[in-house]
Design a protein around this motif. Structure first.
Motif, mmCIF file in Angstrom:
data_model
loop_
_atom_site.group_PDB
_atom_site.id
_atom_site.type_symbol
_atom_site.label_atom_id
_atom_site.label_comp_id
_atom_site.label_asym_id
_atom_site.label_seq_id
_atom_site.Cartn_x
_atom_site.Cartn_y
_atom_site.Cartn_z
ATOM 1 N N THR A 23 1.144 -2.680 -6.936
ATOM 2 C CA THR A 23 1.281 -4.040 -6.422
ATOM 3 C C THR A 23 2.693 -4.531 -6.731
ATOM 4 N N ARG A 63 -4.642 -7.882 -1.991
ATOM 5 C CA ARG A 63 -3.421 -7.309 -2.569
ATOM 6 C C ARG A 63 -2.770 -6.321 -1.611
ATOM 7 N N LEU A 65 -0.602 -2.888 -1.697
ATOM 8 C CA LEU A 65 -0.228 -1.766 -2.547
ATOM 9 C C LEU A 65 0.939 -1.050 -1.872
#
Length: 122
Positions: A23, A63, A65
């Motif tokens: 992240t 999120r 990645l």
């Protein structure tokens, strides 16, 4: 070959080449603290790298990645070629001569170059 990346972007790439996917917060936490970068700075750099197609991202819930879209070896090869093309007319011999003239080659460097040349001749 991806568009040329800046020194700051390169620092982010080094983190991702060492471990990914990560992240933006993970990347920020692995950047050398001496740089004094905030998470927002790292996110800006990741955005630039995405635009240059040097990194890609996957969505996992809320999120992102991030992962490298270019291998370190591929990037190093391209940058090396650009340097040799720009400064030495595309020829490797003048680069080695330049380093030798400046005493920039150690005995170990010379031995490694000799071994490489010997292997290339076979």
């Amino acid at each position: 070959m991806v568009e040329r990346i800046s020194e700051a972007e390169h620092a982010v790439m080094e983190v991702l080449w060492d471990d990914s996917p990560l992240t933006a917060q993970d990347v920020a936490g692995r950047i050398d603290p001496a740089r004094g970068w905030s998470a927002a700075t790292v996110k800006t750099l990741l955005g630039r790298l995405l635009a240059k197609r040097a990194v890609a991202h996957d969505v996992e819930g809320r999120r992102y990645l991030y992962r490298p879209a270019v291998a370190r070896e591929e990037y190093v090869a391209g940058e090396s070629r650009r340097l040799i093309d720009r400064l030495f007319g595309g020829r490797l011999t003048p680069l080695v001569a330049h380093l030798a003239e400046r005493d920039a080659l150690s005995d170990q460097d010379i031995a490694e170059i000799e071994a490489l040349l010997k292997a290339l001749k076979q």
